[in-house]
Design a protein around this motif. Structure first.
Motif, PDB file in Angstrom:
ATOM      1  N   VAL A   1     -19.215 103.378   9.744  1.00 59.73           N
ATOM      2  CA  VAL A   1     -19.733 104.590  10.386  1.00 59.73           C
ATOM      3  C   VAL A   1     -19.931 105.643   9.304  1.00 59.73           C
ATOM      4  O   VAL A   1     -18.977 106.087   8.668  1.00 59.73           O
ATOM      5  CB  VAL A   1     -18.752 105.132  11.449  1.00 59.73           C
ATOM      6  N   GLY A   2     -21.194 106.032   9.087  1.00 62.10           N
ATOM      7  CA  GLY A   2     -21.499 107.059   8.087  1.00 62.10           C
ATOM      8  C   GLY A   2     -22.038 106.452   6.804  1.00 62.10           C
ATOM      9  O   GLY A   2     -21.632 105.358   6.392  1.00 62.10           O
TER      10      GLY A   2
ATOM     11  N   GLY B   1     -22.666 108.406   3.710  1.00 64.74           N
ATOM     12  CA  GLY B   1     -22.588 109.306   2.559  1.00 64.74           C
ATOM     13  C   GLY B   1     -22.075 108.563   1.337  1.00 64.74           C
ATOM     14  O   GLY B   1     -22.283 107.351   1.187  1.00 64.74           O
TER      15      GLY B   1
ATOM     16  N   GLU C   1     -25.497 105.516  11.252  1.00 64.22           N
ATOM     17  CA  GLU C   1     -25.617 106.866  10.678  1.00 64.22           C
ATOM     18  C   GLU C   1     -26.275 107.764  11.729  1.00 64.22           C
ATOM     19  O   GLU C   1     -27.353 107.457  12.228  1.00 64.22           O
ATOM     20  CB  GLU C   1     -26.455 106.818   9.397  1.00 64.22           C
TER      21      GLU C   1
ATOM     22  N   GLY D   1     -25.852 110.996   3.669  1.00 56.79           N
ATOM     23  CA  GLY D   1     -24.828 112.035   3.863  1.00 56.79           C
ATOM     24  C   GLY D   1     -25.101 113.247   2.981  1.00 56.79           C
ATOM     25  O   GLY D   1     -26.255 113.606   2.718  1.00 56.79           O
TER      26      GLY D   1
ATOM     27  N   GLY E   1     -24.718 118.061  -6.537  1.00 53.72           N
ATOM     28  CA  GLY E   1     -24.704 116.849  -7.354  1.00 53.72           C
ATOM     29  C   GLY E   1     -23.749 116.881  -8.528  1.00 53.72           C
ATOM     30  O   GLY E   1     -23.817 116.021  -9.408  1.00 53.72           O
TER      31      GLY E   1
ATOM     32  N   VAL F   1     -25.468 107.850  16.813  1.00 50.47           N
ATOM     33  CA  VAL F   1     -24.288 108.729  16.824  1.00 50.47           C
ATOM     34  C   VAL F   1     -23.117 107.994  17.469  1.00 50.47           C
ATOM     35  O   VAL F   1     -23.149 107.703  18.669  1.00 50.47           O
ATOM     36  CB  VAL F   1     -24.564 110.015  17.633  1.00 50.47           C
ATOM     37  N   VAL F   2     -22.102 107.688  16.683  1.00 56.31           N
ATOM     38  CA  VAL F   2     -20.931 107.006  17.251  1.00 56.31           C
ATOM     39  C   VAL F   2     -20.165 108.013  18.103  1.00 56.31           C
ATOM     40  O   VAL F   2     -19.831 109.113  17.662  1.00 56.31           O
ATOM     41  CB  VAL F   2     -20.041 106.430  16.129  1.00 56.31           C
TER      42      VAL F   2
ATOM     43  N   ALA G   1     -16.387 106.069   7.666  1.00 54.95           N
ATOM     44  CA  ALA G   1     -16.864 106.809   6.488  1.00 54.95           C
ATOM     45  C   ALA G   1     -17.711 107.978   6.967  1.00 54.95           C
ATOM     46  O   ALA G   1     -18.737 108.305   6.385  1.00 54.95           O
ATOM     47  CB  ALA G   1     -17.676 105.886   5.584  1.00 54.95           C
TER      48      ALA G   1
ATOM     49  N   GLY H   1     -18.400 123.434   2.438  1.00 57.32           N
ATOM     50  CA  GLY H   1     -18.919 122.060   2.398  1.00 57.32           C
ATOM     51  C   GLY H   1     -17.993 121.134   1.641  1.00 57.32           C
ATOM     52  O   GLY H   1     -18.195 119.924   1.621  1.00 57.32           O
ATOM     53  N   ASN H   2     -16.959 121.712   0.996  1.00 55.33           N
ATOM     54  CA  ASN H   2     -16.064 120.886   0.177  1.00 55.33           C
ATOM     55  C   ASN H   2     -14.727 120.632   0.875  1.00 55.33           C
ATOM     56  O   ASN H   2     -13.754 120.272   0.226  1.00 55.33           O
ATOM     57  CB  ASN H   2     -15.769 121.594  -1.157  1.00 55.33           C
TER      58      ASN H   2
ATOM     59  N   ASP I   1     -13.205 107.502   3.295  1.00 56.40           N
ATOM     60  CA  ASP I   1     -13.981 108.688   2.880  1.00 56.40           C
ATOM     61  C   ASP I   1     -13.128 109.894   2.500  1.00 56.40           C
ATOM     62  O   ASP I   1     -11.926 109.780   2.266  1.00 56.40           O
ATOM     63  CB  ASP I   1     -14.978 109.047   3.997  1.00 56.40           C
TER      64      ASP I   1
ATOM     65  N   PRO J   1     -15.389 117.700  -4.965  1.00 61.92           N
ATOM     66  CA  PRO J   1     -14.732 116.448  -4.578  1.00 61.92           C
ATOM     67  C   PRO J   1     -15.549 115.153  -4.669  1.00 61.92           C
ATOM     68  O   PRO J   1     -14.967 114.066  -4.602  1.00 61.92           O
ATOM     69  CB  PRO J   1     -14.368 116.690  -3.110  1.00 61.92           C
ATOM     70  N   ALA J   2     -16.877 115.204  -4.780  1.00 62.17           N
ATOM     71  CA  ALA J   2     -17.686 113.999  -4.523  1.00 62.17           C
ATOM     72  C   ALA J   2     -17.333 112.821  -5.445  1.00 62.17           C
ATOM     73  O   ALA J   2     -17.295 111.668  -5.000  1.00 62.17           O
ATOM     74  CB  ALA J   2     -19.175 114.327  -4.635  1.00 62.17           C
TER      75      ALA J   2
ATOM     76  N   ILE K   1     -13.982 111.422  -4.311  1.00 60.57           N
ATOM     77  CA  ILE K   1     -14.184 110.691  -3.044  1.00 60.57           C
ATOM     78  C   ILE K   1     -14.800 109.326  -3.337  1.00 60.57           C
ATOM     79  O   ILE K   1     -14.374 108.290  -2.805  1.00 60.57           O
ATOM     80  CB  ILE K   1     -15.107 111.507  -2.102  1.00 60.57           C
TER      81      ILE K   1
HETATM   82  C1  LIG Z   1     -24.206 121.819   0.743  1.00 56.97           C
HETATM   83  C2  LIG Z   1     -23.153 120.986   0.067  1.00 56.97           C
HETATM   84  C3  LIG Z   1     -23.122 120.925  -1.327  1.00 56.97           C
HETATM   85  C4  LIG Z   1     -22.131 120.159  -1.969  1.00 56.97           C
HETATM   86  N1  LIG Z   1     -22.152 120.065  -3.336  1.00 56.97           N
HETATM   87  C5  LIG Z   1     -21.217 119.296  -3.941  1.00 56.97           C
HETATM   88  C6  LIG Z   1     -21.254 119.100  -5.357  1.00 56.97           C
HETATM   89  O1  LIG Z   1     -22.137 119.576  -6.060  1.00 56.97           O
HETATM   90  N2  LIG Z   1     -20.284 118.343  -5.924  1.00 56.97           N
HETATM   91  C7  LIG Z   1     -19.295 117.772  -5.191  1.00 56.97           C
HETATM   92  O2  LIG Z   1     -18.432 117.122  -5.769  1.00 56.97           O
HETATM   93  N3  LIG Z   1     -19.245 117.917  -3.851  1.00 56.97           N
HETATM   94  C8  LIG Z   1     -20.189 118.650  -3.217  1.00 56.97           C
HETATM   95  N4  LIG Z   1     -20.153 118.782  -1.859  1.00 56.97           N
HETATM   96  C9  LIG Z   1     -19.089 118.108  -1.105  1.00 56.97           C
HETATM   97  C10 LIG Z   1     -19.367 116.611  -0.988  1.00 56.97           C
HETATM   98  O3  LIG Z   1     -20.745 116.401  -0.853  1.00 56.97           O
HETATM   99  C11 LIG Z   1     -18.598 116.000   0.206  1.00 56.97           C
HETATM  100  O4  LIG Z   1     -17.236 116.242   0.016  1.00 56.97           O
HETATM  101  C12 LIG Z   1     -18.889 114.496   0.274  1.00 56.97           C
HETATM  102  O5  LIG Z   1     -20.240 114.284   0.596  1.00 56.97           O
HETATM  103  C13 LIG Z   1     -18.046 113.790   1.306  1.00 56.97           C
HETATM  104  O6  LIG Z   1     -18.388 112.412   1.239  1.00 56.97           O
HETATM  105  P1  LIG Z   1     -18.166 111.461   2.471  1.00 56.97           P
HETATM  106  O7  LIG Z   1     -18.747 110.145   2.144  1.00 56.97           O
HETATM  107  O8  LIG Z   1     -16.739 111.519   2.861  1.00 56.97           O
HETATM  108  O9  LIG Z   1     -18.960 112.146   3.686  1.00 56.97           O
HETATM  109  P2  LIG Z   1     -20.475 112.610   3.856  1.00 56.97           P
HETATM  110  O10 LIG Z   1     -21.217 112.605   2.587  1.00 56.97           O
HETATM  111  O11 LIG Z   1     -20.397 113.893   4.618  1.00 56.97           O
HETATM  112  O12 LIG Z   1     -21.076 111.470   4.780  1.00 56.97           O
HETATM  113  C14 LIG Z   1     -20.625 111.283   6.106  1.00 56.97           C
HETATM  114  C15 LIG Z   1     -21.767 110.696   6.919  1.00 56.97           C
HETATM  115  O13 LIG Z   1     -21.253 110.293   8.179  1.00 56.97           O
HETATM  116  C16 LIG Z   1     -22.194 110.606   9.181  1.00 56.97           C
HETATM  117  N5  LIG Z   1     -21.511 110.740  10.476  1.00 56.97           N
HETATM  118  C17 LIG Z   1     -20.587 111.660  10.829  1.00 56.97           C
HETATM  119  N6  LIG Z   1     -20.192 111.475  12.099  1.00 56.97           N
HETATM  120  C18 LIG Z   1     -20.891 110.402  12.563  1.00 56.97           C
HETATM  121  C19 LIG Z   1     -20.935 109.731  13.816  1.00 56.97           C
HETATM  122  N7  LIG Z   1     -20.161 110.106  14.846  1.00 56.97           N
HETATM  123  N8  LIG Z   1     -21.772 108.669  13.953  1.00 56.97           N
HETATM  124  C20 LIG Z   1     -22.558 108.254  12.918  1.00 56.97           C
HETATM  125  N9  LIG Z   1     -22.557 108.875  11.707  1.00 56.97           N
HETATM  126  C21 LIG Z   1     -21.724 109.921  11.537  1.00 56.97           C
HETATM  127  C22 LIG Z   1     -22.795 111.919   8.709  1.00 56.97           C
HETATM  128  O14 LIG Z   1     -24.051 112.122   9.316  1.00 56.97           O
HETATM  129  C23 LIG Z   1     -22.876 111.718   7.210  1.00 56.97           C
HETATM  130  O15 LIG Z   1     -24.108 111.193   6.812  1.00 56.97           O
HETATM  131  C24 LIG Z   1     -21.148 119.493  -1.191  1.00 56.97           C
HETATM  132  C25 LIG Z   1     -21.195 119.539   0.210  1.00 56.97           C
HETATM  133  C26 LIG Z   1     -22.191 120.269   0.842  1.00 56.97           C
HETATM  134  C27 LIG Z   1     -22.234 120.281   2.352  1.00 56.97           C
END
Ligand SMILES: Cc1cc2nc3c(=O)[nH]c(=O)nc-3n(C[C@H](O)[C@H](O)[C@H](O)COP(=O)(O)OP(=O)(O)OC[C@H]3O[C@@H](n4cnc5c(N)ncnc54)[C@H](O)[C@@H]3O)c2cc1C
Length: 489
Positions: A13-14, A16, A37, A100, A107, A236-237, A274, A426-427, A454, A467-468, A471
């Motif tokens: 799920v997800g 990113g 997604e 995501g 970046g 959407v889950v 995820a 967002g972090n 995640d 954090p990216a 993560i």
């Molecule tokens: C505007 C912005 C700028 C950022 N810039 C940086 C940066 O420069 N450097 C950095 O290190 N971090 C940055 N971050 C933070 C970083 O991007 C996040 O911490 C990281 O993306 C989290 O990764 P993830 O895989 O856990 O989740 P995400 O990348 O958020 O992915 C989760 C995915 O799950 C999907 N999802 C959620 N719920 C459901 C559901 N119920 N059903 C189906 N799909 C679902 C979402 O649509 C999403 O696509 C930024 C965040 C934002 C918002």
């Protein structure tokens, strides 16, 4: 409405950073995998109008809501790229879309120092192993590099060069930061052959030039190319519940306007969450409240952290602050700050007043995991609480102020315009802390064949850096362990 039934070996799920890495590792092991997604697939087109921009916001900027904390305008309802959840003390923004938050992030890819890593993770992860194995793997998967000299020397990056001069004079250590962008496309932006996106500071709703090395075009595309992974966008889950040794996952299929067109249930032998800090914690707390996962650990929903401190300084010569994105300089004031280690990254500010020079930074200092999510039955959703006025949260601004004061002292005329804890974040990370709510391999305590990979695994912090990358490194480690356990099952 009829509910369609499906089966699969593994379901993610997800999509990113974490979901894409998990999907790739499952695919390489030959495990048939569906990725659900909620957001749409965004394919950057030649017209330079794939995403909304801060100058022309519309529904593409916001997930099924007319409001966004990033614009004052009322938007049309559309499955756009950012959900905002107004919490207590903090409005969280969370991405929606194949890829995501990699679609729209700055970046920046940063590994914390060993000391900062250990402060963030304690004994839950081995710093040496992460540094030697998983951070390099994450960097290789994402593909990131610092700004090349010819780009840095251009007019578009004058504010980055000014910032470096100021840091030199103040004796504060800095580096060029690794960025997940395609510098060849940024050169095309500079030459006017692609839509000005990063160079104009326009990334937060997506990057129209195609310069973003987002996961949909890198890691997830590699996973799909194996033939073992099927990505289902606009899915959407809504619920998960155990069935046999696996799980039944319910999801709503939307059309491109966000209208419900079909309901589905998939039985999966292995379920990998995820969906990000907000999405994953939401699904787990909802399932617990519904009585489907009564054995979840009490730590689910806890150890949530917000590391952002937003600052701006002015009073310097004009330097095009809106241009020259994404962030290119990272300040590592990790040794000499008497309050706490501080990280600062310059980042573009498209609406900065143009009469004088500005340098805007996003800062971080070690955070305590003071935040939490709780389930609210009336909303059938989670509520985020962040104690914004807690002295332990506020003290990060003291540490940042110290760094800014040194910069101002070394830069005649410059002064701090603001220095505040971000109230739109967002972090935000945490909610399913690794080693408490899960075992070391991400398998969720109190459930079978259910894994989290995640940002929710972090204990509220990635060590005072964005954090990216952390993560992704954690996801690479957890995914490799879960693939080994699936293969051995
Ligand atoms: C505007 C912005 C700028 C950022 N810039 C940086 C940066 O420069 N450097 C950095 O290190 N971090 C940055 N971050 C933070 C970083 O991007 C996040 O911490 C990281 O993306 C989290 O990764 P993830 O895989 O856990 O989740 P995400 O990348 O958020 O992915 C989760 C995915 O799950 C999907 N999802 C959620 N719920 C459901 C559901 N119920 N059903 C189906 N799909 C679902 C979402 O649509 C999403 O696509 C930024 C965040 C934002 C918002």
């Amino acid at each position: 409405m009829e509910t369609h039934q499906h089966r699969t070996d593994a379901l993610v799920v997800g999509s990113g950073y974490a979901g894409s890495i998990a999907a790739l590792r499952l695919a390489e092991a030959g495990v048939a995998t569906i990725v659900l997604e909620r957001g749409r697939r965004w394919q950057v087109g030649a017209d330079g109008d794939t995403f909304a921009t801060q100058h022309r916001p519309d529904g593409r900027a916001s997930w099924l809501s007319p409001k966004s904390p990033l614009t004052d305008q009322t938007l049309d309802i559309y499955p756009g790229v950012l959900e905002s959840l107004e919490g207590e003390g903090l409005t969280m923004i969370a991405a929606a879309g194949v890829g995501g938050a990699s679609l729209l992030s700055n970046g920046t890819m940063v590994e914390p120092s060993p000391e900062l890593f250990r402060r963030a993770f304690g004994d839950f992860l081995d710093q040496r192993e992460m540094h030697d194995v998983w951070y390099p793997q994450a960097r290789e998967l994402i593909g990131c590099s610092p700004i090349p000299k010819d780009v840095l020397d251009s007019d578009f990056y004058r504010s980055s060069r000014d910032f470096m001069d100021q840091l030199e004079r103040a004796g504060i250590p800095y580096d060029l930061v690794d960025l997940a962008v395609d510098w060849g496309v940024i050169r095309e932006e500079m030459a006017g052959r692609r839509t000005a996106s990063h160079i104009a500071g326009l990334n937060v709703f997506g990057v129209n030039s195609g310069a973003q090395r987002s996961m949909d075009v890198t890691v997830l595309a590699r996973a799909e190319a194996t033939g073992h992974v099927e990505v289902r966008p606009l899915s959407v889950v809504t619920g998960i519940r155990p069935q046999g040794d696996g799980h039944l996952v319910s999801y709503d299929e939307l059309d491109e306007r966000g209208t419900l067109v079909a309901r589905h249930e998939v039985h999966t032998a292995h379920l990998v969450l995820a969906a990000g800090t907000l999405g994953t914690t939401r699904l787990l707390l909802r399932a617990k409240a519904a009585g489907h996962l009564p054995g979840l650990d009490a730590s689910v929903g806890t150890r949530v952290g917000n590391s952002e401190v937003i600052t701006a300084r002015t009073g310097m010569a004009p330097n095009n602050p809106a241009q020259g994105g994404p962030c290119s300089v990272i300040v590592k004031d990790w040794q000499d700050n008497p309050h706490a280690p501080v990280t600062l990254l310059n980042f573009p500010w498209v609406d900065a007043p143009s009469d004088e020079g500005w340098i805007t930074t996003i800062g971080a200092s070690p955070t305590e995991p003071l935040g939490s999510f709780r389930y609210d039955a009336d909303k059938d959703d989670v509520v985020l609480n962040w104690p914004v006025e807690d002295p332990r949260a506020v003290r990060a601004t003291d540490a940042v102020r110290h760094t800014l004061d040194r910069l101002n002292a070394a830069t005649p005329g410059s002064k701090t315009a603001f220095n505040r804890i971000g109230t739109t974040g967002g972090n935000v990370v945490g909610g399913v802390p690794l080693g408490l709510a899960t075992a070391a391999d991400g398998s969720v305590h109190g459930a079978r064949n259910l894994y989290v990979v995640d940002s929710s695994l972090l204990h509220g912090s990635s060590g005072a850096v964005p954090p990216a990358l952390t993560i992704s490194a954690v996801a690479a480690r957890v995914a490799s362990l879960l693939v080994a356990s699936i293969a051995g099952a």
